[in-house]
Motif scaffolding. Structure first.
Motif, mmCIF file in Angstrom:
data_model
loop_
_atom_site.group_PDB
_atom_site.id
_atom_site.type_symbol
_atom_site.label_atom_id
_atom_site.label_comp_id
_atom_site.label_asym_id
_atom_site.label_seq_id
_atom_site.Cartn_x
_atom_site.Cartn_y
_atom_site.Cartn_z
ATOM 1 N N ASP A 138 0.688 -1.303 -0.070
ATOM 2 C CA ASP A 138 0.073 0.102 -0.178
ATOM 3 C C ASP A 138 0.649 1.391 0.045
ATOM 4 N N GLY A 139 2.116 1.031 -0.115
ATOM 5 C CA GLY A 139 3.069 2.086 -0.290
ATOM 6 C C GLY A 139 3.504 2.789 1.112
ATOM 7 N N LYS A 140 2.866 2.170 2.364
ATOM 8 C CA LYS A 140 3.315 2.718 3.690
ATOM 9 C C LYS A 140 4.466 1.910 4.143
ATOM 10 N N SER A 141 5.295 2.484 4.804
ATOM 11 C CA SER A 141 6.617 1.775 5.320
ATOM 12 C C SER A 141 6.289 0.848 6.501
ATOM 13 N N TYR A 142 6.706 -0.173 6.352
ATOM 14 C CA TYR A 142 6.631 -1.251 7.639
ATOM 15 C C TYR A 142 7.931 -1.726 8.060
ATOM 16 N N ALA A 143 8.170 -2.281 9.184
ATOM 17 C CA ALA A 143 9.543 -2.439 9.749
ATOM 18 C C ALA A 143 10.149 -3.544 8.951
ATOM 19 N N VAL A 144 11.667 -3.636 8.940
ATOM 20 C CA VAL A 144 12.294 -4.819 8.465
ATOM 21 C C VAL A 144 13.072 -5.403 9.665
ATOM 22 N N THR A 145 13.145 -6.684 9.821
ATOM 23 C CA THR A 145 13.915 -7.108 10.761
ATOM 24 C C THR A 145 15.232 -7.865 10.166
ATOM 25 N N GLY A 146 16.314 -7.745 10.818
ATOM 26 C CA GLY A 146 17.531 -8.490 10.290
ATOM 27 C C GLY A 146 18.255 -7.840 9.211
ATOM 28 N N ASP A 147 18.026 -6.751 8.949
ATOM 29 C CA ASP A 147 18.814 -5.928 7.693
ATOM 30 C C ASP A 147 19.527 -4.618 8.322
ATOM 31 N N PRO A 148 20.735 -4.678 8.622
ATOM 32 C CA PRO A 148 21.526 -3.480 9.314
ATOM 33 C C PRO A 148 21.416 -2.204 8.380
ATOM 34 N N SER A 149 21.163 -2.537 6.790
ATOM 35 C CA SER A 149 21.068 -1.397 5.810
ATOM 36 C C SER A 149 20.046 -0.711 5.908
ATOM 37 N N HIS A 150 18.745 -1.185 6.409
ATOM 38 C CA HIS A 150 17.612 -0.338 6.489
ATOM 39 C C HIS A 150 16.731 -0.878 7.305
ATOM 40 N N ASP A 151 15.736 0.163 7.940
ATOM 41 C CA ASP A 151 14.835 -0.610 9.041
ATOM 42 C C ASP A 151 13.584 -0.351 8.813
ATOM 43 N N MET A 152 13.363 0.181 7.489
ATOM 44 C CA MET A 152 11.522 0.275 7.033
ATOM 45 C C MET A 152 11.686 -0.009 5.316
ATOM 46 N N ARG A 153 10.668 -0.557 4.890
ATOM 47 C CA ARG A 153 10.490 -1.152 3.627
ATOM 48 C C ARG A 153 9.015 -0.662 3.167
ATOM 49 N N SER A 154 8.900 -0.308 2.095
ATOM 50 C CA SER A 154 7.541 0.003 1.770
ATOM 51 C C SER A 154 7.401 -0.683 0.034
ATOM 52 N N TYR A 155 6.042 -1.509 -0.186
ATOM 53 C CA TYR A 155 5.862 -1.706 -1.392
ATOM 54 C C TYR A 155 4.596 -0.991 -1.848
ATOM 55 N N ARG A 156 4.466 -0.637 -3.098
ATOM 56 C CA ARG A 156 3.619 -0.091 -3.682
ATOM 57 C C ARG A 156 2.963 -0.839 -5.035
ATOM 58 N N LYS A 157 1.820 -1.066 -5.163
ATOM 59 C CA LYS A 157 1.377 -1.713 -6.470
ATOM 60 C C LYS A 157 1.240 -0.821 -7.365
ATOM 61 N N ILE A 158 1.979 -1.015 -8.608
ATOM 62 C CA ILE A 158 1.903 -0.268 -9.607
ATOM 63 C C ILE A 158 0.870 -0.862 -10.670
ATOM 64 N N ASN A 159 0.936 -2.198 -10.974
ATOM 65 C CA ASN A 159 -0.087 -2.874 -11.589
ATOM 66 C C ASN A 159 -0.017 -4.320 -11.088
ATOM 67 N N THR A 160 -0.614 -5.154 -11.809
ATOM 68 C CA THR A 160 -0.909 -6.400 -11.317
ATOM 69 C C THR A 160 0.395 -7.324 -11.064
ATOM 70 N N ARG A 161 1.501 -6.816 -12.018
ATOM 71 C CA ARG A 161 2.694 -7.545 -12.148
ATOM 72 C C ARG A 161 4.077 -6.712 -11.616
ATOM 73 N N THR A 162 3.672 -5.326 -11.196
ATOM 74 C CA THR A 162 4.781 -4.635 -10.966
ATOM 75 C C THR A 162 4.544 -3.817 -9.567
ATOM 76 N N LEU A 163 5.582 -3.937 -8.797
ATOM 77 C CA LEU A 163 5.784 -3.356 -7.444
ATOM 78 C C LEU A 163 6.795 -2.310 -7.520
ATOM 79 N N SER A 164 6.547 -0.886 -6.650
ATOM 80 C CA SER A 164 7.790 -0.153 -6.363
ATOM 81 C C SER A 164 8.246 -0.509 -5.032
ATOM 82 N N ILE A 165 9.430 -0.412 -4.770
ATOM 83 C CA ILE A 165 10.008 -0.713 -3.457
ATOM 84 C C ILE A 165 10.881 0.636 -3.031
#
Length: 154
Positions: free
Chosen positions: A81-108
Motif C-alpha cells: 500500500d506504499g506505507k512503510s513497515y519495519a524490516v527485521t534482520g537487515d542493518p542497511s535499512h529499518d523500514m520498507r514499503s511496497y506499492r502496487k503499480i499494476n498486477t505484475r509490478t511493485l515499487s519498493i
C-alpha cells in the motif's frame, strides 16, 4: 440492513481480498539467477526471496549473502500500500514499503532512520516464471549504484 447480512458481506469482502492477494504473481519462492543478473562489485545478493500471505498481510523473507560472502536474512510483513513497515534482520535499512503499480509490478523503497537508502521496481513476467528487480542503492559514502536481479519461480 440486518447485522448478519453486514457480517456476511464483510466476510465475503475479506475472503476476496485474501484470495486476490494470494493469486498475486509475486507470491511464492524466487531463486536468484546470477547468470542473468547484474550487480555492482560488493553488492548484497538475495539468493532466495519468499512472498507469502500471513492473515491479510504479505510476508517477505530474504536469504542471501553480503559483500563479504556472509549469510544475510531479513523479514518484512505489511501490505503493498506504499506505507512503510519495519524490516527485521537487515542493518542497511529499518523500514520498507511496497506499492502496487499494476498486477505484475511493485515499487519498493527502503529507508534507514527516515532517509532513503534504496528504491526500485519489481516486475513479474507475463508467464509468471521470472521476476526482475531493478534497484538503486546508496552506499555508506552516499554514492548510488544500480543493480538488476533476475529470479526464477520455484
Amino acid at each position: 440492513m440486518k447485522p448478519k447480512m453486514i457480517l456476511f458481506g464483510l466476510g465475503i469482502l475479506f475472503a476476496s481480498a485474501v484470495v486476490c492477494a494470494a493469486q498475486s504473481p509475486h507470491m511464492g519462492t524466487w531463486k536468484l539467477n546470477e547468470a542473468k543478473s547484474k550487480f555492482p562489485k560488493g553488492a548484497t545478493k538475495n539468493h532466495t526471496v519468499v512472498y507469502e500471505m500471513v492473515g491479510d498481510d504479505v510476508k517477505v523473507t530474504v536469504d542471501g549473502t553480503d559483500a563479504t560472502g556472509g549469510a544475510i536474512h531479513n523479514e518484512w510483513t505489511g501490505k503493498f500500500d506504499g506505507k512503510s513497515y519495519a524490516v527485521t534482520g537487515d542493518p542497511s535499512h529499518d523500514m520498507r514499503s511496497y506499492r502496487k503499480i499494476n498486477t505484475r509490478t511493485l515499487s519498493i523503497r527502503n529507508t534507514q532512520g527516515g532517509k532513503l537508502v534504496a528504491n526500485g521496481t519489481i516486475t513479474v513476467s507475463r508467464d509468471g516464471k521470472t521476476r526482475t528487480v531493478v534497484t538503486r542503492t546508496r552506499n555508506a559514502k552516499g554514492v548510488w549504484a544500480s543493480s538488476t536481479g533476475v529470479y526464477d519461480k520455484q
